[in-house]
Design a protein around this motif. Structure first.
Motif, PDB file in Angstrom:
ATOM      1  N   VAL A 135       0.844  -1.197   0.000  1.00  0.00           N
ATOM      2  CA  VAL A 135       0.000   0.000   0.000  1.00  0.00           C
ATOM      3  C   VAL A 135       0.878   1.247   0.000  1.00  0.00           C
ATOM      4  O   VAL A 135       1.823   1.345   0.789  1.00  0.00           O
ATOM      5  CB  VAL A 135      -0.929   0.027   1.234  1.00  0.00           C
ATOM      6  N   ASN A 136       0.558   2.179  -0.891  1.00  0.00           N
ATOM      7  CA  ASN A 136       1.155   3.511  -0.889  1.00  0.00           C
ATOM      8  C   ASN A 136       0.054   4.496  -0.506  1.00  0.00           C
ATOM      9  O   ASN A 136      -1.024   4.498  -1.119  1.00  0.00           O
ATOM     10  CB  ASN A 136       1.728   3.866  -2.259  1.00  0.00           C
ATOM     11  N   ALA A 137       0.331   5.306   0.505  1.00  0.00           N
ATOM     12  CA  ALA A 137      -0.690   6.234   0.998  1.00  0.00           C
ATOM     13  C   ALA A 137      -0.112   7.646   1.066  1.00  0.00           C
ATOM     14  O   ALA A 137       1.080   7.825   1.323  1.00  0.00           O
ATOM     15  CB  ALA A 137      -1.182   5.803   2.370  1.00  0.00           C
ATOM     16  N   ALA A 138      -0.978   8.637   0.835  1.00  0.00           N
ATOM     17  CA  ALA A 138      -0.522  10.030   0.867  1.00  0.00           C
ATOM     18  C   ALA A 138      -1.688  10.949   1.210  1.00  0.00           C
ATOM     19  O   ALA A 138      -2.859  10.634   0.937  1.00  0.00           O
ATOM     20  CB  ALA A 138       0.083  10.437  -0.475  1.00  0.00           C
ATOM     21  N   LEU A 139      -1.344  12.088   1.830  1.00  0.00           N
ATOM     22  CA  LEU A 139      -2.352  13.108   2.116  1.00  0.00           C
ATOM     23  C   LEU A 139      -2.704  13.875   0.841  1.00  0.00           C
ATOM     24  O   LEU A 139      -1.861  14.050  -0.049  1.00  0.00           O
ATOM     25  CB  LEU A 139      -1.832  14.102   3.155  1.00  0.00           C
ATOM     26  N   ILE A 140      -3.942  14.360   0.760  1.00  0.00           N
ATOM     27  CA  ILE A 140      -4.371  15.243  -0.330  1.00  0.00           C
ATOM     28  C   ILE A 140      -4.514  16.643   0.272  1.00  0.00           C
ATOM     29  O   ILE A 140      -5.249  16.837   1.241  1.00  0.00           O
ATOM     30  CB  ILE A 140      -5.706  14.792  -0.928  1.00  0.00           C
ATOM     31  N   THR A 141      -3.783  17.607  -0.283  1.00  0.00           N
ATOM     32  CA  THR A 141      -3.818  18.975   0.246  1.00  0.00           C
ATOM     33  C   THR A 141      -4.158  19.964  -0.864  1.00  0.00           C
ATOM     34  O   THR A 141      -3.957  19.682  -2.050  1.00  0.00           O
ATOM     35  CB  THR A 141      -2.454  19.351   0.871  1.00  0.00           C
TER      36      THR A 141
END
Length: 389
Positions: A135-141
């Motif tokens: 899993v690759n996860a990232a915040l959306i800003t």
């Protein structure tokens, strides 16, 4: 005297002009409202089309995609994600723990509260056929750096993990199979060097044992090379039309002395007119392995039957013995590399543990299938199919 008349005419003109402008204004307002409604409808259609295109794009992805809002609730889950996790529609609006009941995913979502990006995070779902995901996860800003949610991309690693486990198991099995005869050879050689070589009878017996284990090593290495070539597709079949009865008769001739040691009769019941396009050497290897196993594990003073029949655009062949049979629990694994129903007896008989795996691959290279029918104390029958002439 004329001023009252003039005033009255002006009032009438003003009233008429007012009514005319009022109508024009009303018409303009109605026209603007209609145009505004049309613009709103067009905007809705654009948004709907954009949403449909976006969903189509996301659903066409091989990777699973999960979008969460700022409150941690699911806004979008594409089709790949639903298939990977076996979930149905209706998870939008739920939290990760509500939708998936998985503590690892929940832990990953919590980490995103302090980390902006998490790469190559592996999770295992043992409750779903032992699936593995990266899993690759990232915040959306937004442009001001304000958090607007988070995105998760799932890559299915299950196949890679299975291949890795198979490779590790294969290396372990090969190491074990090589270690046993090498240890025996080393032990006998050391005993000979310590003085046993001076006793002719003992020396001859030890040398015969060394030869036996050397042969076993040779057979193992040859089988390893064969199965490696078969699995990698390096072997090109030289298929020609051959009579199957004659091929079986040749293999029986090669194994007749082994069968005679256990007083087993080899019966060739393959019809004389049955022919197929085969690689003669490879199919001979299939029959040799199956008949040799039937002799090894069949009942002493019994019969081994080799038969065949034609039908449905294919030829079915079988080798049947009258042995103790094979437990049903072993049927699914009997064609795996190094799988042995009775490990001690198999090694004692000199088998490499690769014979049936080679049988399976050669038959599959001929476009056929192989299977087993057996019950305890009822013997065993190995079947395989070939494409007909």
């Amino acid at each position: 005297m004329f001023w009252p008349i003039i005033a009255a005419l002006l009032a009438v003109a003003i009233f008429a002009l007012h009514r005319s402008w009022k109508k024009k204004i009303r018409a303009a307002v109605e026209r603007n409202e209609k145009e505004l409604a049309q613009l709103r409808e067009s905007h809705r259609e654009i948004l709907s089309n954009a949403g449909a295109q976006q969903k189509t794009l996301f659903d066409s992805m091989v990777e699973g995609l999960l979008l969460l809002d700022n409150a941690g609730r699911i806004q979008l889950a594409n089709r790949a994600l639903e298939n990977l996790f076996g979930v149905k529609n209706g998870i939008c609006g739920k939290t990760i723990i509500e939708a998936f009941r998985n503590h690892q995913l929940t832990e990953l979502a919590h980490r995103l509260e302090t980390e902006r990006q998490i790469l190559e995070f592996e999770i295992q779902l043992s409750e779903i056929r032992s699936r593995w995901f990266q899993v690759n996860a990232a915040l959306i800003t937004d442009e001001n750096g304000k958090r607007n949610g988070s995105v998760f991309v799932f890559h299915d690693l299950t196949r890679l993990k299975q291949l890795e486990n198979t490779r590790q198991e294969f290396v372990a099995n090969v190491s074990h199979e090589l270690r046993t005869p090498l240890s025996m050879i080393k032990g006998y050689v050391e005993t000979l060097l310590d003085g046993a070589k001076d006793n002719p009878e003992v020396a001859e017996k030890f040398l015969q044992t060394i030869e036996k284990h050397t042969d076993r090593l040779t057979f193992l290495i040859e089988d390893l090379l064969t199965i490696s070539q078969l699995e990698s597709g390096q072997i090109i079949l030289n298929r020609e039309l051959h009579e199957l009865h004659l091929l079986v008769e040749k293999v029986i001739g090669d194994l007749k002395s082994r069968a005679a040691e256990r007083k087993i009769y080899l019966a060739n019941e393959v019809p004389g007119d049955l022919r197929a396009h085969i690689d003669l050497d490879r199919l001979e290897q299939v029959l040799w392995n199956l008949i040799d196993n039937a002799v090894k594990y069949g009942r002493a003073e019994g019969t081994v039957i080799i038969g065949a029949r034609s039908g449905d655009s294919k030829i079915e062949m079988w080798v049947k013995n009258e042995g103790a049979g094979i437990p049903v629990a072993a049927h699914a694994r009997i064609f795996e590399r190094f799988y042995r129903v009775d490990k001690a007896r198999s090694r004692e008989q000199g088998g490499t543990g690769l014979g049936l795996a080679i049988v399976k691959h050669v038959v599959q290279c001929h476009g056929g299938q192989v299977w087993l029918e057996s019950e305890l104390n009822q013997g065993a029958t190995f079947h395989f199919t070939l494409a007909e002439t």
